[in-house]
Design a protein around this motif. Structure first.
Motif, PDB file in Angstrom:
ATOM      1  N   ASN A  22       0.834  -1.193   0.000  1.00  0.00           N
ATOM      2  CA  ASN A  22       0.000   0.000   0.000  1.00  0.00           C
ATOM      3  C   ASN A  22       0.869   1.243   0.000  1.00  0.00           C
ATOM      4  O   ASN A  22       1.962   1.257   0.581  1.00  0.00           O
ATOM      5  CB  ASN A  22      -0.947   0.007   1.205  1.00  0.00           C
ATOM      6  CG  ASN A  22      -0.204   0.147   2.515  1.00  0.00           C
ATOM      7  OD1 ASN A  22       0.155   1.253   2.939  1.00  0.00           O
ATOM      8  ND2 ASN A  22       0.037  -0.983   3.179  1.00  0.00           N
ATOM      9  N   THR A  74       0.616   5.053   1.218  1.00  0.00           N
ATOM     10  CA  THR A  74      -0.181   5.902   2.095  1.00  0.00           C
ATOM     11  C   THR A  74       0.449   7.279   2.180  1.00  0.00           C
ATOM     12  O   THR A  74       1.641   7.409   2.474  1.00  0.00           O
ATOM     13  CB  THR A  74      -0.281   5.285   3.499  1.00  0.00           C
ATOM     14  OG1 THR A  74      -0.856   3.977   3.394  1.00  0.00           O
ATOM     15  CG2 THR A  74      -1.144   6.142   4.402  1.00  0.00           C
ATOM     16  N   ASN A  95      -2.801  10.145   6.140  1.00  0.00           N
ATOM     17  CA  ASN A  95      -3.624   9.071   6.692  1.00  0.00           C
ATOM     18  C   ASN A  95      -4.434   8.349   5.635  1.00  0.00           C
ATOM     19  O   ASN A  95      -5.264   7.491   5.971  1.00  0.00           O
ATOM     20  CB  ASN A  95      -4.568   9.638   7.770  1.00  0.00           C
ATOM     21  CG  ASN A  95      -3.817  10.197   8.961  1.00  0.00           C
ATOM     22  OD1 ASN A  95      -2.768   9.681   9.334  1.00  0.00           O
ATOM     23  ND2 ASN A  95      -4.348  11.270   9.544  1.00  0.00           N
ATOM     24  N   ASN A  96      -4.230   8.694   4.378  1.00  0.00           N
ATOM     25  CA  ASN A  96      -5.039   8.144   3.298  1.00  0.00           C
ATOM     26  C   ASN A  96      -4.223   7.171   2.456  1.00  0.00           C
ATOM     27  O   ASN A  96      -3.129   7.496   1.986  1.00  0.00           O
ATOM     28  CB  ASN A  96      -5.582   9.263   2.399  1.00  0.00           C
ATOM     29  CG  ASN A  96      -6.501  10.206   3.161  1.00  0.00           C
ATOM     30  OD1 ASN A  96      -7.267   9.769   4.013  1.00  0.00           O
ATOM     31  ND2 ASN A  96      -6.421  11.489   2.836  1.00  0.00           N
ATOM     32  N   THR A  97      -4.750   5.966   2.279  1.00  0.00           N
ATOM     33  CA  THR A  97      -4.149   4.978   1.383  1.00  0.00           C
ATOM     34  C   THR A  97      -4.680   5.225  -0.026  1.00  0.00           C
ATOM     35  O   THR A  97      -5.893   5.219  -0.247  1.00  0.00           O
ATOM     36  CB  THR A  97      -4.481   3.556   1.828  1.00  0.00           C
ATOM     37  OG1 THR A  97      -3.979   3.353   3.157  1.00  0.00           O
ATOM     38  CG2 THR A  97      -3.863   2.536   0.903  1.00  0.00           C
ATOM     39  N   CYS A  98      -3.759   5.431  -0.967  1.00  0.00           N
ATOM     40  CA  CYS A  98      -4.196   5.780  -2.317  1.00  0.00           C
ATOM     41  C   CYS A  98      -3.907   4.698  -3.344  1.00  0.00           C
ATOM     42  O   CYS A  98      -4.491   4.712  -4.434  1.00  0.00           O
ATOM     43  CB  CYS A  98      -3.537   7.090  -2.766  1.00  0.00           C
ATOM     44  SG  CYS A  98      -1.739   7.074  -2.699  1.00  0.00           S
ATOM     45  N   LEU A 126      -3.149   0.314  -3.828  1.00  0.00           N
ATOM     46  CA  LEU A 126      -3.020  -1.048  -3.319  1.00  0.00           C
ATOM     47  C   LEU A 126      -2.562  -1.948  -4.456  1.00  0.00           C
ATOM     48  O   LEU A 126      -3.065  -1.850  -5.585  1.00  0.00           O
ATOM     49  CB  LEU A 126      -4.353  -1.553  -2.757  1.00  0.00           C
ATOM     50  CG  LEU A 126      -4.862  -0.907  -1.468  1.00  0.00           C
ATOM     51  CD1 LEU A 126      -6.244  -1.440  -1.136  1.00  0.00           C
ATOM     52  CD2 LEU A 126      -3.900  -1.161  -0.321  1.00  0.00           C
ATOM     53  N   VAL A 143      -9.515   4.369  -3.069  1.00  0.00           N
ATOM     54  CA  VAL A 143      -9.299   3.315  -2.079  1.00  0.00           C
ATOM     55  C   VAL A 143      -9.970   3.733  -0.774  1.00  0.00           C
ATOM     56  O   VAL A 143      -9.744   4.836  -0.270  1.00  0.00           O
ATOM     57  CB  VAL A 143      -7.797   3.072  -1.850  1.00  0.00           C
ATOM     58  CG1 VAL A 143      -7.582   2.021  -0.768  1.00  0.00           C
ATOM     59  CG2 VAL A 143      -7.128   2.646  -3.157  1.00  0.00           C
ATOM     60  N   GLU A 144     -10.782   2.848  -0.233  1.00  0.00           N
ATOM     61  CA  GLU A 144     -11.502   3.135   1.005  1.00  0.00           C
ATOM     62  C   GLU A 144     -11.130   2.131   2.083  1.00  0.00           C
ATOM     63  O   GLU A 144     -11.085   0.921   1.827  1.00  0.00           O
ATOM     64  CB  GLU A 144     -13.019   3.097   0.760  1.00  0.00           C
ATOM     65  CG  GLU A 144     -13.516   4.162  -0.218  1.00  0.00           C
ATOM     66  CD  GLU A 144     -15.014   4.112  -0.406  1.00  0.00           C
ATOM     67  OE1 GLU A 144     -15.640   3.217   0.220  1.00  0.00           O
ATOM     68  OE2 GLU A 144     -15.550   4.949  -1.150  1.00  0.00           O
ATOM     69  N   ASN A 145     -10.844   2.659   3.278  1.00  0.00           N
ATOM     70  CA  ASN A 145     -10.530   1.849   4.458  1.00  0.00           C
ATOM     71  C   ASN A 145      -9.327   0.943   4.254  1.00  0.00           C
ATOM     72  O   ASN A 145      -9.208  -0.103   4.904  1.00  0.00           O
ATOM     73  CB  ASN A 145     -11.746   1.006   4.869  1.00  0.00           C
ATOM     74  CG  ASN A 145     -12.964   1.852   5.192  1.00  0.00           C
ATOM     75  OD1 ASN A 145     -12.839   2.938   5.759  1.00  0.00           O
ATOM     76  ND2 ASN A 145     -14.135   1.374   4.803  1.00  0.00           N
ATOM     77  N   GLY A 146      -8.438   1.317   3.331  1.00  0.00           N
ATOM     78  CA  GLY A 146      -7.227   0.543   3.116  1.00  0.00           C
ATOM     79  C   GLY A 146      -7.461  -0.839   2.549  1.00  0.00           C
ATOM     80  O   GLY A 146      -6.598  -1.714   2.680  1.00  0.00           O
ATOM     81  N   GLN A 147      -8.612  -1.071   1.889  1.00  0.00           N
ATOM     82  CA  GLN A 147      -8.933  -2.381   1.345  1.00  0.00           C
ATOM     83  C   GLN A 147      -9.331  -2.249  -0.117  1.00  0.00           C
ATOM     84  O   GLN A 147      -9.803  -1.200  -0.566  1.00  0.00           O
ATOM     85  CB  GLN A 147     -10.071  -3.032   2.129  1.00  0.00           C
ATOM     86  CG  GLN A 147      -9.731  -3.319   3.581  1.00  0.00           C
ATOM     87  CD  GLN A 147     -10.884  -3.973   4.310  1.00  0.00           C
ATOM     88  OE1 GLN A 147     -12.014  -4.009   3.810  1.00  0.00           O
ATOM     89  NE2 GLN A 147     -10.620  -4.486   5.503  1.00  0.00           N
TER      90      GLN A 147
END
Length: 481
Positions: free
Chosen positions: A264, A266, A269-272, A274, A418-422
């Motif tokens: 990932n 990041t 605080n946002n994962t963009c 995966l 990407v939402e909630n790192g998934q």
């Protein structure tokens, strides 16, 4: 597909010893090598079918391992137990260790491929090595979590002179006997999704590599111990487990038993971004094989700080330092765009190109086909690479790209929303109308046409309008009628 039976692990050990028949728990061993046989009867617990791999160990030194059986039936060697079993490698001579690491391997592979293809034994060299080695150890079931981190454990357990073997010609290999040496041989992956014949050939090629390297080291008089194992179980165990549970789902995908998380990117605080792959490998100049799976997902020895995220353009940058001997740095970039298409009235994310840069030199660029998905979805494809057999291809666009081969299995990528790192819902590269579906539709259409033609011909049959009475005068039918 060969069915598993309780005698399968004992048949494996009989195969490796060259007997050709199963060994019963009380039968004596053939004379020759000293083997610690951890006899394994497949238990009924589903979790055990997909969480262990076999490990074969041998050494040029005698009595390297205790020949007394220490493992009960059905036992899976844990990481702590494996560390104890490997202590002789660290404390006794020889202090040279060769690690043959394969991506996938299961106990079923030995029996299934040896029995199903007659005289084609893909483990012939391994069998002969175990027979001729002064000391050997066969572990039918080792926890895959232990083997997944085996290389890291070995590096931390001694002051090794680490050598990643990419060129299997050991004539130029320098071994300093005054210091322990760890030779790591990354065997070619068994790419899933292809035919079983291709898998058999890949296993046979790996077996030849093991035999050739072992023979070369012995001819040079180098004493060593060797380990042959895998990172995770092969697909045979997972398929057999599905058959055992009798679960069939329409258009269901087979889940990978590996437990490592995706890479990932990041920012704040946002994962963009995966990225995940079951196997991530390259081959340079058709000779240097580079397996990046462990470095990317398991030990995560990869730098993603050069990645770029935005709502329009996204770049996933994967930087590796000395992935193999001869390559100081390697960077792989996945370049994605997010565009609005009026025809579908929505945004689509597209993987436009893939770039490979070695030692900050010339850049190999690949154009990408088929890899696109709605912007709020991720993209998944079972096979992605340069091979023409893959549904999603990387097409070389310059001369540098022709020097590289790319192999990616269980590929999944999301560069936007990407939402909630998934991962979001995956858009798969396999279209709804696959070749098999088209064949079924065309065949059905032909059969329906034949049926309709037959029914039409039957409906055209009519009875005669006049009949001859044998008791009366002959019926005269004028020629004009």
């Amino acid at each position: 597909m060969a069915r598993l039976c309780p005698a399968a692990p004992l048949l494996l050990l009989g195969t490796l010893l060259g007997t050709g028949t199963p060994l019963t728990p009380g039968s004596p061993l053939p004379p020759g090598p000293l083997l610690l046989l951890g006899s394994l009867l497949l238990p009924a617990r589903p979790a055990l079918a997909g969480g262990h791999v076999p490990a074969l160990l041998w050494s040029t030194a005698r009595s390297q391992w205790n020949p007394e059986p220490a493992l009960h039936e059905g036992h899976i060697v844990s990481a702590q137990e494996l560390a104890v079993l490997l202590q002789p490698v660290f404390s006794r001579s020889p202090r040279n260790l060769v690690l043959f690491l394969q991506e996938t391997l299961s106990i079923d592979d030995f029996t299934y491929y040896s029995e199903s293809y007659g005289n084609k034994n893909p483990f012939q060299n391994v069998q002969e090595i175990l027979q001729s080695s002064p000391s050997s150890l066969v572990l039918p079931a080792v926890d895959s979590k232990a083997t997944r981190h085996l290389l890291s454990f070995l590096q931390e357990s001694g002051d090794w002179n680490l050598t990643n073997m990419t060129n299997l010609d050991v004539s130029h290999l320098e071994v300093n006997t005054s210091k322990p040496n760890l030779l790591v041989v990354q065997l070619q992956p068994l790419v899933s999704g292809l035919s079983e014949i291709s898998t058999l050939e890949a296993m046979a090629e790996n077996d030849k590599i093991i035999g050739r390297l072992t023979m070369d080291l012995e001819e040079r008089g180098i004493h060593f111990s060797a380990i042959y194992t895998a990172v995770r179980p092969s697909r045979i165990s997972r398929r057999t487990e599905m058959m055992r549970n009798l679960r069939r789902q329409l258009m269901a995908t087979e889940e990978d038993s590996s437990s490592y998380p995706p890479v990932n990117v990041t920012i704040g605080n946002n994962t963009c971004i995966l990225f995940y792959a079951g196997n991530f490998s390259l081959k340079a100049n058709s000779s240097v094989f580079i397996d990046l799976t462990n470095a990317t997902f398991v030990i995560q020895n990869v730098d993603v700080s050069s990645s770029v995220c935005s709502n329009v353009n996204t770049t996933l940058s994967l930087k590796y330092t000395k992935p193999v001997n001869g390559i100081n740095s390697l960077e792989i970039r996945f370049i994605m765009t997010n565009k609005f298409y009026g025809g579908s009235a929505r945004y689509w994310s597209t993987l436009d190109s893939v770039e490979i840069e070695q030692d900050e030199g010339k850049i190999a660029t690949f154009n990408v086909s088929v890899i696109s998905a709605p912007a709020e979805y991720s993209f998944h494809c079972q096979l992605v690479g340069t091979s023409t057999l893959y549904p999603a291809r990387l097409i070389p666009s310059n001369s540098e790209a022709s020097n590289w081969d790319v192999f990616i299995s269980s590929f999944q990528l999301q560069g936007f929303n990407v939402e909630n790192g998934q991962f979001s819902y995956a858009s798969d590269c396999t279209g709804f109308f696959s070749p098999g579906i088209w064949m079924g539709l065309v065949t059905s259409a032909i059969l329906l046409w034949i049926l309709a033609y037959g029914v039409h011909m039957i409906m055209q049959l009519t009875a005669n309008s006049r009949f001859d009475d044998p008791k009366g005068p002959a019926l005269s039918v004028p020629q004009t009628e």
